[in-house]
Design an enzyme around this catalytic site. Sequence first.
Site, PDB file in Angstrom:
ATOM      1  N   LYS A  66       0.847  -1.703   0.219  1.00 52.34           N
ATOM      2  CA  LYS A  66      -0.243   0.091  -0.048  1.00 52.34           C
ATOM      3  C   LYS A  66       0.803   1.335  -0.131  1.00 52.34           C
ATOM      4  O   LYS A  66       2.092   1.225   0.411  1.00 52.34           O
ATOM      5  CB  LYS A  66      -0.821  -0.227   0.838  1.00 52.34           C
ATOM      6  CG  LYS A  66      -1.570   1.383   0.933  1.00 52.34           C
ATOM      7  CD  LYS A  66      -2.566   0.730   1.838  1.00 52.34           C
ATOM      8  CE  LYS A  66      -4.335   1.948   2.546  1.00 52.34           C
ATOM      9  NZ  LYS A  66      -4.693   1.004   3.919  1.00 52.34           N
ATOM     10  N   SER A 141      -9.773   1.730   2.729  1.00 47.82           N
ATOM     11  CA  SER A 141      -8.852   2.462   1.660  1.00 47.82           C
ATOM     12  C   SER A 141      -7.705   1.570   1.061  1.00 47.82           C
ATOM     13  O   SER A 141      -6.737   2.079   0.411  1.00 47.82           O
ATOM     14  CB  SER A 141      -7.795   3.732   2.578  1.00 47.82           C
ATOM     15  OG  SER A 141      -7.148   3.119   3.553  1.00 47.82           O
ATOM     16  N   SER A 165      -9.949  -0.916   7.014  1.00 50.29           N
ATOM     17  CA  SER A 165      -9.930  -0.419   5.864  1.00 50.29           C
ATOM     18  C   SER A 165      -9.333  -1.745   5.146  1.00 50.29           C
ATOM     19  O   SER A 165      -8.590  -1.913   3.502  1.00 50.29           O
ATOM     20  CB  SER A 165      -8.542   0.822   5.777  1.00 50.29           C
ATOM     21  OG  SER A 165      -9.042   2.651   5.594  1.00 50.29           O
TER      22      SER A 165
END
Lengths: 473, 96
Positions: A66, A141, A165
């Site tokens: 990420k 997210s 997330s």
Amino acid sequence: MELNKLTAHGLKHLLDKGDISNIDICNDVLEAIEKKDKALNAIVHFDKEKAIEKSKASKGLPIFIKDNICVKDELTTCSSKILSGFRPPYNATVIEKLLKKDFVLMGKTNMDEFAFGSSTESSCYGPTKNPWDLERIPGGSSGGSAACVAADEAIFALGSDTGGSIRQPAALCGVVGLKPTYGRVSRYGLIAFASSLDQIGTLTKDVEDAALLLKTISGHDAMDSTSVPVSTPDYSLKIKDSIKGLRIGVPQEYFGQGLDSDVKDSVLKAIDKIGQLGAKCEKVSLPHTEYAVAVYYIVATAEASSNLARFDGVQYGLRAKDVKSIEEMYKKTRALGFGDEAKRRIILGTFALSSGYYDAYYLRALRVRTLIKKDFDEAFAKFDAILTPTSPTPAFKIGEKTQDPLTMYLSDIFTISANLAGIPGVSIPCGFTKENLPVGLQILGKPFDEETILKVAYNYEQATEWHKKRPDL
Amino acid sequence: MAITKDTVRYVANLARVELSEKELEHFTGQLDRILEYVHKLKGLEVKELAPTSHVLDIKNVYRDDIIKESLPASEVIKNSPDREGDLFKVKNIIEA
């Protein structure tokens, strides 16, 4: 053979036997990215030549990271304009751990700007699409990490989870998403959103891979004072034990209004199945559940407003030009560099912490957080794990909730409490809606008892086929 | 109203974020709705409860005081948008 479609443990087996090389895996992954990522937009920083070079120099498996986890000398931008061009001078601890085990860092995945969101729509690189339906969001997210794993562009990926997330995009993309206990995994080098809630975790194709990857990234780290000095179990060994006699709570507060009927059906069937496998499932109450979203959006934004004060145009990233004073530079840089949702959260958090409002908002939220944590303490005195839906709805349409932040915030309603209480949680595939969208089952556990939730997850997974379903792209 | 335009303007200044008139309007409405929702916390009796700012049962964490090598200044500063030598360069902070 499309090696990109296999799990890490499956590939390890083939590598050990000498049937394949890690270059073969890399090539299949690269081909999948070339074929699919134009449509998905899951990967934001990626250099094909460099990826090939790196995999030639190593023996390990490729992994995606990420975009809020620091990788030395590689673009790390939190999908925000304000960090454009930023290349960290050091590696996050989780990255050091991966490199020690020969993993090949392929690239960075898309995310909501600074992890502020539940849909990956607030990224400065544009939204990631859900591989099951390109008109829908992948969740967020960590939407890029979830989508690239679901679409077989990746074997597995790292994400971060502050209010769901990892688990929510895992549910919406039909993969396994694990948020470890607060303190289990070092956050040194994770660009902070809300420091009392953030935790790094995994997005994988099955539970065994989650166990493998968790073991690799866990452990105490002197560089993170909130990392806890506890030993790291060999999760892969224990997850295969039977769940006979395990006591499991099903909180009634998670099955009320607002829960999609297809999601509800799938989750209730999954709970039945887990009962058939020998666990004892009973009703439990977590009475303060309805306050979790309100507490979270005060606590998380307060911490975010403080953490994001460092983005001022001085040390890294974007700087506004043609300014007369340093104060004007700060204000213009932050106006240009932050997107809408980041500005909204910084303002909300600054408000909650400001003189005259602190007691009424921030302090009150922290006191209610105590009640939410107590709910779990009491439930876990009687139960070994808790089962809930991961998300109240399947993946929604792109643009559906962007005009109404409060509606967007409410999509985290089932995942937020675990962060407020610091407990571990995993989302696993448990069915599909009539529109063929994946549904996730959330399993919550006691602090530092990832073994039990992974064991429940593994037993359920082995008795079902949901995790084997892949989108046609 | 849970929050007014003037308060949003005041807070945005504290946070050093410049907002356009349009943004100010837009955010005030949205923040008002969010805060109205947060007001549900007012219904709970919480005075006697200790606040939880952090879930771990730890207070102070110390490490051994050992001198270690740090990153070289050139590395630390390499991402800066403007610099002079190994220093960050910005507009005057103190008026001459």
